[in-house]
Design a protein around this motif. Structure first.
Motif, short mmCIF file in Angstrom:
data_model
loop_
_atom_site.label_atom_id
_atom_site.label_comp_id
_atom_site.label_asym_id
_atom_site.label_seq_id
_atom_site.Cartn_x
_atom_site.Cartn_y
_atom_site.Cartn_z
N PHE A 93 33.42 31.43 22.70
CA PHE A 93 34.49 30.50 23.08
C PHE A 93 35.66 31.27 23.70
O PHE A 93 36.16 30.95 24.77
N VAL A 94 36.06 32.36 23.04
CA VAL A 94 37.17 33.17 23.56
C VAL A 94 36.75 33.84 24.87
O VAL A 94 37.50 33.91 25.84
N GLY A 95 35.48 34.30 24.89
CA GLY A 95 34.98 34.96 26.10
C GLY A 95 35.03 34.03 27.30
O GLY A 95 35.57 34.38 28.36
N ALA A 96 34.48 32.82 27.14
CA ALA A 96 34.44 31.88 28.25
C ALA A 96 35.86 31.43 28.61
O ALA A 96 36.20 31.32 29.80
N GLY A 97 36.66 31.19 27.58
CA GLY A 97 38.05 30.76 27.84
C GLY A 97 38.81 31.80 28.64
O GLY A 97 39.48 31.48 29.64
N SER A 98 38.68 33.09 28.25
CA SER A 98 39.41 34.12 28.97
C SER A 98 38.87 34.30 30.38
O SER A 98 39.60 34.63 31.31
N ALA A 99 37.55 34.04 30.55
CA ALA A 99 36.98 34.13 31.89
C ALA A 99 37.62 33.08 32.79
O ALA A 99 37.98 33.36 33.94
N VAL A 100 37.79 31.87 32.26
CA VAL A 100 38.42 30.80 33.05
C VAL A 100 39.86 31.19 33.41
O VAL A 100 40.29 31.08 34.57
N VAL A 101 40.60 31.70 32.42
CA VAL A 101 41.99 32.09 32.68
C VAL A 101 42.04 33.20 33.74
O VAL A 101 42.85 33.17 34.68
N ALA A 102 41.13 34.18 33.60
CA ALA A 102 41.12 35.29 34.57
C ALA A 102 40.84 34.79 35.98
O ALA A 102 41.45 35.24 36.95
N ASN A 118 39.99 38.11 54.40
CA ASN A 118 39.35 39.25 53.76
C ASN A 118 38.03 38.83 53.10
O ASN A 118 38.02 38.15 52.09
N GLU A 119 36.95 39.27 53.69
CA GLU A 119 35.64 38.79 53.20
C GLU A 119 35.31 39.30 51.80
O GLU A 119 34.75 38.59 50.99
N LEU A 120 35.70 40.55 51.54
CA LEU A 120 35.46 41.10 50.20
C LEU A 120 36.14 40.23 49.15
O LEU A 120 35.57 39.92 48.11
N ALA A 121 37.38 39.83 49.45
CA ALA A 121 38.15 39.02 48.50
C ALA A 121 37.49 37.65 48.34
O ALA A 121 37.40 37.12 47.23
N GLU A 122 37.02 37.09 49.45
CA GLU A 122 36.37 35.78 49.36
C GLU A 122 35.12 35.85 48.52
O GLU A 122 34.90 35.03 47.63
N ASP A 123 34.29 36.89 48.79
CA ASP A 123 33.07 37.05 47.99
C ASP A 123 33.41 37.19 46.51
O ASP A 123 32.75 36.62 45.64
N HIS A 124 34.44 37.98 46.26
CA HIS A 124 34.82 38.23 44.87
C HIS A 124 35.30 36.94 44.21
O HIS A 124 35.00 36.67 43.05
N LEU A 125 36.04 36.15 44.98
CA LEU A 125 36.53 34.88 44.46
C LEU A 125 35.36 33.99 44.04
O LEU A 125 35.33 33.45 42.93
N TRP A 126 34.35 33.89 44.90
CA TRP A 126 33.22 33.00 44.58
C TRP A 126 32.39 33.55 43.44
O TRP A 126 31.93 32.81 42.58
N SER A 127 32.18 34.87 43.41
CA SER A 127 31.36 35.40 42.31
C SER A 127 32.11 35.30 40.99
O SER A 127 31.52 35.05 39.94
N GLY A 128 33.43 35.46 41.04
CA GLY A 128 34.24 35.31 39.83
C GLY A 128 34.15 33.87 39.32
O GLY A 128 33.96 33.62 38.12
N LEU A 129 34.28 32.94 40.25
CA LEU A 129 34.16 31.52 39.89
C LEU A 129 32.79 31.24 39.28
O LEU A 129 32.68 30.53 38.27
N GLY A 167 28.69 41.26 36.09
CA GLY A 167 28.60 42.62 36.66
C GLY A 167 28.81 42.60 38.15
O GLY A 167 29.55 43.42 38.71
N PHE A 168 28.19 41.64 38.80
CA PHE A 168 28.30 41.52 40.26
C PHE A 168 29.76 41.27 40.66
O PHE A 168 30.30 41.93 41.54
N ALA A 169 30.40 40.33 39.95
CA ALA A 169 31.79 39.99 40.27
C ALA A 169 32.71 41.18 40.00
O ALA A 169 33.60 41.48 40.80
N SER A 170 32.47 41.90 38.90
CA SER A 170 33.33 43.05 38.57
C SER A 170 33.20 44.11 39.64
O SER A 170 34.17 44.73 40.05
N HIS A 171 31.97 44.32 40.08
CA HIS A 171 31.75 45.35 41.10
C HIS A 171 32.50 44.98 42.38
O HIS A 171 33.17 45.83 42.99
#
Ligand code: HEC
Length: 508
Positions: A93-102, A118-129, A167-171
């Protein structure tokens, strides 16, 4: 008995999964709608609050990474020991909640400006989401698997999948902030090989092999300066003032104020104007008291621009003054080998003083004193045209340049042992011709100290066995001319035995 077990058995046990399912699905809906509702990012229109909160993204993001890594580890250990995973819903619960906040904070950061296009930023945005949504779904399934309605296996699959996306999003995020080779930049060669990268050594050797005249001014010298001082804020993914400085093309394209360089005129080039502003000027680059370009770095950039700002020209093709040569020598571009190479070559180049001295000596030794090559401070000397006019007295005039001599031809001149004693300063001497001169064994005591000697010509001199045998100490010797001397075949045999590789020319 823990509380969660009760959840399984009592009807009220389904209340928590239902609650998490509904809030979870609403959250996912909100996350997905967020980019569509927010529209195009435009930093200038964003309230400061958004920018302020956005900056917390790099802080918060470590929380879900840590928690999900721990949950995964625990789950894997549980699988190994065939135990059921811990029954608490709290960690995930804390893990998923903090992921949403991040992700929300990351989204604010993105919209706070600087990431436009910035394509890198866009990719990162979508993978983070994607990760945040996966984390929430995993949490929901976890709740039902504890109920127990969903299977443990289904939960595990989702958990592994979520961590994969994480992992993909962090990278992607790390590549943006640190550059995509951040982790591997200093990797030892075996590791580089294992992950399919070129060995590091090779690259540096290539550069080392390139003398200064051959270095491409922009790519080898100017770009590394910009990389060191400017690119952290002016690159793909972080183009302040919409300006990228990581390639020549991007400098030409420029930023909000137009092209960043004006070929042929440093003083009209934005990358020079900004750093030259007083430090307390708001537009000074870099901003906020960050360490800017050193004087010699700026001097080199200006030189390149004034000389035409051509991306392909080599050092040898531009007008190189002593001042610039020294400035290049001072550069510490953070890429060890290259700097050493440049510095070495620079120190090998003739100084203007040396050139002047050589020119002046041309009066006394017409055509006799020359540079070994265009890019070398090494000198060669020949007295052939002067013959008997070249005396010990005249030879003393060469004293200031003797240390630079690598080849000396004094054949058939009037010089004696006195001049050869002066040659002791020519520690880089590789070739010496003393044929048909008045030198004696005494000169061998000087020659034997010149360890780089490869070729010694003593043809037609008064040297004897005693003197010549001393040359056995010259381990770099390749050729020795002893034709028409008093040297005996016994002595020659002795030298041959000691230095088998030497070619001895005796004329016998
Ligand atoms: C710490 C981050 C940072 C560093 C490092 C930095 N800059 Fe900037 N730069 C900015 C910001 C922010 C702006 C936008 C605000 C402005 O125009 O003053 C900017 C804008 C510029 C612009 C104007 C672009 C345009 O067309 O509007 C130029 C030119 C520039 N920087 C050159 C440099 C140079 C040259 C260096 C290296 C010596 C450098 N910057 C280093 C942050 C930085």
């Amino acid at each position: 008995m823990s509380k969660e077990i009760d959840l399984d058995t009592q009807p009220s046990g389904k209340r928590l999964p239902w609650f998490l399912t509904i809030t979870g699905l609403l959250t996912i809906g909100g996350l997905i709608a967020m980019p569509f509702l927010a529209g195009e990012p435009d930093g200038d229109k964003m309230p400061d609050m958004v920018r302020f909160l956005g900056r917390f993204h790099p802080v918060i993001l470590h929380l879900p990474i840590g928690i999900f890594s721990l949950i995964l580890l625990q789950e894997m250990l549980g699988m190994l020991s065939r135990e059921k995973s811990p029954r608490s819903i709290l960690p995930i619960f804390v893990g998923a909640g903090s992921a949403v906040v991040a992700v929300v904070a990351g989204f604010m950061l993105y919209h706070g400006g600087g990431y436009e296009g910035n394509e890198l930023a866009e990719d990162h945005l979508w993978s983070g989401l994607g990760f945040a949504c996966a984390a929430v779904v995993t949490m929901i399934v976890r709740a039902w698997s504890l109920a127990p309605v969903a299977s443990q296996a289904f939960y595990r699959v989702l958990l592994f999948g979520s961590v994969g996306v994480m992992g993909f999003a962090s990278h992607g995020g790390a590549s943006m902030t640190h550059g995509s080779d951040y982790l591997t930049a200093y990797a030892p060669d075996p590791i580089r090989k294992a992950i399919g990268l070129e060995p590091k050594q090779k690259k540096e050797d290539d550069v080392k092999a390139k003398p200064l005249e051959e270095q491409v001014v922009f790519a080898d010298i100017v770009q590394p300066i910009l990389n060191k001082r400017c690119v952290e804020c002016h690159k793909e993914g972080k183009s302040k003032g919409k300006l990228r400085m990581d390639t020549f093309e991007m400098l030409v394209k420029g930023g909000k104020e137009g092209s960043a360089i004006e070929p042929g005129s440093a003083q009209d080039s934005n990358i020079v104007i900004r750093p030259e502003l007083p430090e307390d000027d708001e537009e000074h680059m870099p901003p906020d008291g960050k360490k800017g370009m050193e004087e010699h770095e700026l001097a080199v950039v200006k030189w390149w621009l004034d000389e035409g700002g051509d991306p392909a020209k080599k050092v040898g093709e531009l007008k190189l003054t002593d001042e610039i040569r020294t400035a290049i020598g001072k550069l510490d571009l953070g890429i060890g080998a290259r700097v050493v190479a440049v510095q070495k070559v620079v120190s090998d180049l003739p100084t203007d003083d040396l050139r002047a001295t050589v020119a002046k000596l041309g009066v006394d030794f017409p055509g006799g004193l020359n540079f070994e090559s265009q890019s070398s401070a090494n000198l060669t000397f020949t007295g052939v045209s002067q013959r008997k006019n070249l005396t010990d007295e005249l030879f003393t005039k060469l004293s200031p340049v003797i240390p630079k001599m690598v080849a000396v031809d004094l054949s058939a001149t009037s010089i004696t042992d006195t001049s050869i004693a002066k040659l002791a300063a020519a520690t880089d001497l590789r070739m010496v011709r003393l044929s048909e001169t008045g030198i004696t064994d005494a000169s061998m005591d000087t020659l034997v100290k010149l360890k780089k000697l490869e070729s010694v010509n003593l043809y037609g001199t008064k040297v004897t066995d005693v003197g010549v045998k001393k040359l056995i100490a010259l381990t770099n010797l390749k050729r020795l001319y002893l034709w028409q001397t008093a040297v005996t075949p016994e002595a020659i045999a002795e030298i041959k035995k000691a230095l088998p590789a030497v070619e001895i020319v005796t004329g016998i």
